[in-house]
Design an enzyme around this catalytic site. Structure first.
Site, PDB file in Angstrom:
ATOM      1  N   ARG A  90      16.740  29.720 -49.807  1.00  0.00           N
ATOM      2  CA  ARG A  90      17.660  30.210 -50.844  1.00  0.00           C
ATOM      3  C   ARG A  90      18.427  31.435 -50.385  1.00  0.00           C
ATOM      4  NH1 ARG A  90      13.177  30.469 -54.474  1.00  0.00           N
ATOM      5  NH2 ARG A  90      12.874  28.393 -55.361  1.00  0.00           N
ATOM      6  N   ARG A 147      -6.199  14.981 -42.533  1.00  0.00           N
ATOM      7  CA  ARG A 147      -6.515  16.357 -42.161  1.00  0.00           C
ATOM      8  C   ARG A 147      -7.429  16.899 -43.245  1.00  0.00           C
ATOM      9  NH1 ARG A 147      -6.696  18.797 -37.901  1.00  0.00           N
ATOM     10  NH2 ARG A 147      -5.823  20.818 -38.505  1.00  0.00           N
ATOM     11  N   ARG A 158      -4.349  30.298 -45.094  1.00  0.00           N
ATOM     12  CA  ARG A 158      -4.072  30.932 -46.397  1.00  0.00           C
ATOM     13  C   ARG A 158      -5.289  31.715 -46.848  1.00  0.00           C
ATOM     14  NH1 ARG A 158      -0.792  26.108 -49.422  1.00  0.00           N
ATOM     15  NH2 ARG A 158      -2.636  24.849 -49.071  1.00  0.00           N
ATOM     16  N   TYR A 168       0.825  11.511 -50.026  1.00  0.00           N
ATOM     17  CA  TYR A 168       0.756  12.893 -50.500  1.00  0.00           C
ATOM     18  C   TYR A 168       1.431  12.973 -51.855  1.00  0.00           C
ATOM     19  CZ  TYR A 168       0.636  17.832 -50.984  1.00  0.00           C
ATOM     20  OH  TYR A 168       0.350  19.079 -51.474  1.00  0.00           O
ATOM     21  N   ASP A 218       1.985  15.378 -55.380  1.00  0.00           N
ATOM     22  CA  ASP A 218       1.756  16.556 -56.209  1.00  0.00           C
ATOM     23  C   ASP A 218       1.157  16.094 -57.535  1.00  0.00           C
ATOM     24  OD1 ASP A 218       2.449  18.756 -54.675  1.00  0.00           O
ATOM     25  OD2 ASP A 218       4.591  18.535 -55.097  1.00  0.00           O
ATOM     26  N   ARG A 260       9.974  20.416 -47.696  1.00  0.00           N
ATOM     27  CA  ARG A 260       9.370  20.739 -49.001  1.00  0.00           C
ATOM     28  C   ARG A 260       9.664  22.175 -49.426  1.00  0.00           C
ATOM     29  NH1 ARG A 260       4.610  18.225 -50.874  1.00  0.00           N
ATOM     30  NH2 ARG A 260       3.601  20.211 -51.274  1.00  0.00           N
ATOM     31  N   GLU A 271      -8.850  29.749 -46.148  1.00  0.00           N
ATOM     32  CA  GLU A 271      -8.624  28.305 -45.988  1.00  0.00           C
ATOM     33  C   GLU A 271      -8.389  27.985 -44.511  1.00  0.00           C
ATOM     34  OE1 GLU A 271      -6.108  26.833 -49.207  1.00  0.00           O
ATOM     35  OE2 GLU A 271      -5.196  25.463 -47.772  1.00  0.00           O
TER      36      GLU A 271
HETATM   37  P1  FAD Z   1      -8.549  13.075 -56.417  1.00  0.00           P
HETATM   38  O1  FAD Z   1      -8.381  14.391 -57.109  1.00  0.00           O
HETATM   39  O2  FAD Z   1      -8.981  13.094 -54.998  1.00  0.00           O
HETATM   40  O3  FAD Z   1      -9.570  12.194 -57.280  1.00  0.00           O
HETATM   41  C1  FAD Z   1     -10.223  11.041 -56.767  1.00  0.00           C
HETATM   42  C2  FAD Z   1     -11.612  10.984 -57.372  1.00  0.00           C
HETATM   43  O4  FAD Z   1     -12.213   9.738 -57.075  1.00  0.00           O
HETATM   44  C3  FAD Z   1     -12.542  12.078 -56.818  1.00  0.00           C
HETATM   45  O5  FAD Z   1     -13.124  12.802 -57.872  1.00  0.00           O
HETATM   46  C4  FAD Z   1     -13.586  11.277 -56.031  1.00  0.00           C
HETATM   47  O6  FAD Z   1     -14.885  11.872 -56.072  1.00  0.00           O
HETATM   48  C5  FAD Z   1     -13.580   9.934 -56.774  1.00  0.00           C
HETATM   49  N1  FAD Z   1     -14.045   8.829 -55.952  1.00  0.00           N
HETATM   50  C6  FAD Z   1     -13.584   8.442 -54.736  1.00  0.00           C
HETATM   51  N2  FAD Z   1     -14.271   7.373 -54.284  1.00  0.00           N
HETATM   52  C7  FAD Z   1     -15.186   7.071 -55.235  1.00  0.00           C
HETATM   53  C8  FAD Z   1     -16.198   6.085 -55.327  1.00  0.00           C
HETATM   54  N3  FAD Z   1     -16.423   5.215 -54.345  1.00  0.00           N
HETATM   55  N4  FAD Z   1     -16.973   6.047 -56.446  1.00  0.00           N
HETATM   56  C9  FAD Z   1     -16.778   6.952 -57.441  1.00  0.00           C
HETATM   57  N5  FAD Z   1     -15.837   7.918 -57.387  1.00  0.00           N
HETATM   58  C10 FAD Z   1     -15.054   7.971 -56.298  1.00  0.00           C
HETATM   59  N6  FAD Z   1      -0.481  19.475 -56.210  1.00  0.00           N
HETATM   60  C11 FAD Z   1       0.331  20.244 -56.976  1.00  0.00           C
HETATM   61  O7  FAD Z   1       1.058  19.722 -57.835  1.00  0.00           O
HETATM   62  N7  FAD Z   1       0.347  21.624 -56.846  1.00  0.00           N
HETATM   63  C12 FAD Z   1      -0.439  22.267 -55.932  1.00  0.00           C
HETATM   64  O8  FAD Z   1      -0.396  23.512 -55.823  1.00  0.00           O
HETATM   65  C13 FAD Z   1      -1.303  21.480 -55.106  1.00  0.00           C
HETATM   66  N8  FAD Z   1      -2.070  22.074 -54.202  1.00  0.00           N
HETATM   67  C14 FAD Z   1      -2.862  21.301 -53.394  1.00  0.00           C
HETATM   68  C15 FAD Z   1      -3.646  21.951 -52.444  1.00  0.00           C
HETATM   69  C16 FAD Z   1      -4.439  21.201 -51.604  1.00  0.00           C
HETATM   70  C17 FAD Z   1      -5.288  21.909 -50.591  1.00  0.00           C
HETATM   71  C18 FAD Z   1      -4.429  19.781 -51.679  1.00  0.00           C
HETATM   72  C19 FAD Z   1      -5.256  18.948 -50.739  1.00  0.00           C
HETATM   73  C20 FAD Z   1      -3.673  19.128 -52.642  1.00  0.00           C
HETATM   74  C21 FAD Z   1      -2.883  19.884 -53.512  1.00  0.00           C
HETATM   75  N9  FAD Z   1      -2.115  19.276 -54.501  1.00  0.00           N
HETATM   76  C22 FAD Z   1      -1.289  20.056 -55.281  1.00  0.00           C
HETATM   77  C23 FAD Z   1      -2.195  17.800 -54.757  1.00  0.00           C
HETATM   78  C24 FAD Z   1      -3.265  17.443 -55.831  1.00  0.00           C
HETATM   79  O9  FAD Z   1      -4.546  17.854 -55.384  1.00  0.00           O
HETATM   80  C25 FAD Z   1      -3.261  15.924 -56.080  1.00  0.00           C
HETATM   81  O10 FAD Z   1      -2.012  15.517 -56.537  1.00  0.00           O
HETATM   82  C26 FAD Z   1      -4.291  15.418 -57.113  1.00  0.00           C
HETATM   83  O11 FAD Z   1      -5.487  16.127 -57.079  1.00  0.00           O
HETATM   84  C27 FAD Z   1      -4.570  13.943 -56.852  1.00  0.00           C
HETATM   85  O12 FAD Z   1      -5.391  13.389 -57.858  1.00  0.00           O
HETATM   86  P2  FAD Z   1      -6.097  11.968 -57.610  1.00  0.00           P
HETATM   87  O13 FAD Z   1      -6.745  11.593 -58.887  1.00  0.00           O
HETATM   88  O14 FAD Z   1      -5.135  11.022 -56.994  1.00  0.00           O
HETATM   89  O15 FAD Z   1      -7.181  12.248 -56.457  1.00  0.00           O
HETATM   90  N1  UDP Z   2       4.788  26.148 -43.971  1.00  0.00           N
HETATM   91  C1  UDP Z   2       5.049  27.102 -43.013  1.00  0.00           C
HETATM   92  N2  UDP Z   2       4.797  28.406 -43.301  1.00  0.00           N
HETATM   93  C2  UDP Z   2       4.283  28.810 -44.487  1.00  0.00           C
HETATM   94  C3  UDP Z   2       4.026  27.820 -45.464  1.00  0.00           C
HETATM   95  C4  UDP Z   2       4.287  26.502 -45.176  1.00  0.00           C
HETATM   96  O1  UDP Z   2       5.514  26.783 -41.928  1.00  0.00           O
HETATM   97  O2  UDP Z   2       4.061  30.018 -44.684  1.00  0.00           O
HETATM   98  C5  UDP Z   2       5.071  24.716 -43.629  1.00  0.00           C
HETATM   99  C6  UDP Z   2       3.853  23.975 -43.065  1.00  0.00           C
HETATM  100  O3  UDP Z   2       4.320  23.067 -42.088  1.00  0.00           O
HETATM  101  C7  UDP Z   2       3.322  23.212 -44.252  1.00  0.00           C
HETATM  102  C8  UDP Z   2       4.622  22.846 -44.979  1.00  0.00           C
HETATM  103  O4  UDP Z   2       5.471  23.995 -44.782  1.00  0.00           O
HETATM  104  O5  UDP Z   2       2.583  22.079 -43.869  1.00  0.00           O
HETATM  105  C9  UDP Z   2       4.457  22.558 -46.459  1.00  0.00           C
HETATM  106  O6  UDP Z   2       3.940  23.720 -47.090  1.00  0.00           O
HETATM  107  P1  UDP Z   2       3.263  23.682 -48.502  1.00  0.00           P
HETATM  108  O7  UDP Z   2       3.060  25.069 -48.978  1.00  0.00           O
HETATM  109  O8  UDP Z   2       4.040  22.753 -49.367  1.00  0.00           O
HETATM  110  O9  UDP Z   2       1.838  23.091 -48.112  1.00  0.00           O
HETATM  111  P2  UDP Z   2       0.769  22.301 -48.973  1.00  0.00           P
HETATM  112  O10 UDP Z   2       0.897  22.722 -50.393  1.00  0.00           O
HETATM  113  O11 UDP Z   2       1.108  20.871 -48.714  1.00  0.00           O
HETATM  114  O12 UDP Z   2      -0.510  22.728 -48.346  1.00  0.00           O
END
Ligand code: FAD
Ligand code: UDP
Length: 370
Positions: free
Chosen positions: A177, A250, A281, A350, A352, A173, A302
């Site tokens: 560069r 996780r 982080r 997973y 985005d 991911r 985090e």
């Molecule tokens: P969710 O946002 O999980 O929505 C599901 C909803 O359903 C929740 O509100 C939940 O409460 C509800 N629900 C579940 N079960 C029930 C039930 N039984 N009854 C009623 N409601 C219910 N993507 C990016 O593009 N850029 C980023 O920088 C990025 N950073 C991230 C960082 C982290 C730490 C994580 C974990 C993910 C990140 N993502 C990022 C991914 C992004 O969070 C997801 O793509 C997006 O939020 C998914 O949306 P969703 O609607 O599928 O799920």
């Molecule tokens: N990673 C790493 N060092 C860093 C940042 C990321 O080794 O400083 C690795 C780590 O294995 C991580 C993966 O790259 O799970 C993907 O990173 P990303 O920033 O995309 O994580 P996410 O947004 O999924 O939390």
């Protein structure tokens, strides 16, 4: 005739996009969410005049023009570009791996060829072998020195497994560069919604009935009876009463602090890539918005964590057991005639944010062509 055309379970980005599109085409839609707030994991909340990303930092980035235009039709986005800093033993390196990283690490590196020479030399330990795990993949991309300083510790903290037991795609991911470019993403469009993600989702859900603190499973029969179709975005195994076993995840613990200083770390995202700190982080939320003039700052540490059913499920685990189990649940889901499963929990995938929106567009298109 039923009261609603669609019941949408979940007001995250998948549910909100589907609800918005169906409402726009004249359908009667009800959105429910078990949380006290809309927006799922992209929920942001204002603290000390700063938009705080409550479920982890989110940066919107996409190559899909239609997705970018769609989100910009609700709120304006700023021009934030994610350029994380990696910190280890008091030293600072630029991420992703680029000429700034290489020249700081190896003092004789000035040109791309100098950097490639170092990496090629370090890669020799693989004897041309095709990488079979994350450790080998990382060494093949950037060599052992960078793997040990910037990847190994972070990855082991994040996944609680050895890099030799993790699949190689996780590290693919990250861009590598041979230019002096610290942009973490390769996508054409990038930014953060001005005013926060909650505002974006509020606009998407405008005019749509939303019930919060409402769990689908608390009144399943009643909810099934009031809508012709259901779009379900919760956990796929929960929908089927875990009858084939539980899927694993996780999780993360967030420790958010308000500091009486204007600028704590000089960057929105600092990765701690060693084992000295338990967190991976540190997010300083105000730096997502370069116009923020708050005298204080809000910082989130985090901590990766094992998951249990009382915790939020953040990352799917793509090992053989979970991949196979998820596939079995998907087969059951395909047999449910009036329920569509979408989003990261219902697809056990997973995603985005832009991919979630794109998948939601496809979902609505399928529904409307039926
Ligand atoms: P969710 O946002 O999980 O929505 C599901 C909803 O359903 C929740 O509100 C939940 O409460 C509800 N629900 C579940 N079960 C029930 C039930 N039984 N009854 C009623 N409601 C219910 N993507 C990016 O593009 N850029 C980023 O920088 C990025 N950073 C991230 C960082 C982290 C730490 C994580 C974990 C993910 C990140 N993502 C990022 C991914 C992004 O969070 C997801 O793509 C997006 O939020 C998914 O949306 P969703 O609607 O599928 O799920
Ligand atoms: N990673 C790493 N060092 C860093 C940042 C990321 O080794 O400083 C690795 C780590 O294995 C991580 C993966 O790259 O799970 C993907 O990173 P990303 O920033 O995309 O994580 P996410 O947004 O999924 O939390």
């Amino acid at each position: 005739m039923k009261q609603y055309d669609y019941l949408i379970v979940g007001s995250g980005l998948f549910g909100a996009t589907v609800a918005n599109k169906l409402h726009a085409s004249g359908k009667k839609v009800l959105v429910i969410d078990k949380r006290a707030n809309i927006a799922g994991n992209i929920y942001t909340e204002e603290i000390e005049g700063i938009q705080v990303h409550k479920y982890g930092a989110h940066i919107f980035h996409t190559d899909y023009k239609n997705v970018w235009e769609y989100v910009n039709s609700f709120v304006e986005f700023n021009r934030f570009t994610n350029s994380p800093i990696a910190r280890i033993n008091g030293e600072i390196y630029n991420m992703p791996f680029n000429m700034n990283t290489f020249s700081k690490l190896w003092s004789d590196v000035v040109t791309p060829d100098d950097a490639k020479k170092h990496i090629d030399e370090e890669k020799k330990e693989l004897h041309g072998k095709k990488p079979e795990n994350l450790e080998e993949q990382a060494i093949s991309l950037v060599g052992r020195t960078i793997y040990e300083k910037l990847i190994k510790g972070y990855t082991e903290k994040q996944w609680h497994r050895s890099c030799t037991e993790l699949p190689s795609f996780i590290i693919k991911r990250l861009p590598v560069r041979f230019t002096y470019d610290n942009n973490y993403f390769n996508d054409k469009y990038q930014g953060i919604p001005i005013g926060g993600y909650t505002k974006l989702v509020e606009q998407m859900l405008e005019g749509i009935e939303v019930r919060l603190n409402t769990n689908y499973f608390d009144n399943r029969d009643e909810f099934n009876s009031i809508a012709n179709k259901i779009v379900y975005t919760g956990m796929i195994d929960e929908y089927f009463g875990y009858k084939l076993g539980r899927l694993e995840y996780r999780s993360l613990k967030f420790d958010t602090k308000i500091y009486d200083t204007e600028n704590f770390q000089g960057n929105a995202v600092v990765n701690y890539t060693g084992h000295e700190e338990e967190y991976t982080r540190v997010i300083e939320h105000k730096h997502f918005d370069d116009t923020n003039k708050s005298e204080k700052t809000v910082v989130t540490y985090e901590y990766p964590s094992d998951w249990n059913p009382e915790m939020e499920a953040y990352y799917v685990i793509n090992d053989d057991r979970n991949n196979m189990l998820a596939e079995e649940y998907r087969k059951l889901a395909a047999k449910e005639s009036n329920v569509i499963f979408g989003g990261r929990l219902a697809e056990y995938k997973y995603y985005d944010m832009d991919d979630v929106i794109k998948a939601a567009f496809d979902c609505v298109e399928n529904l409307e062509n039926k």
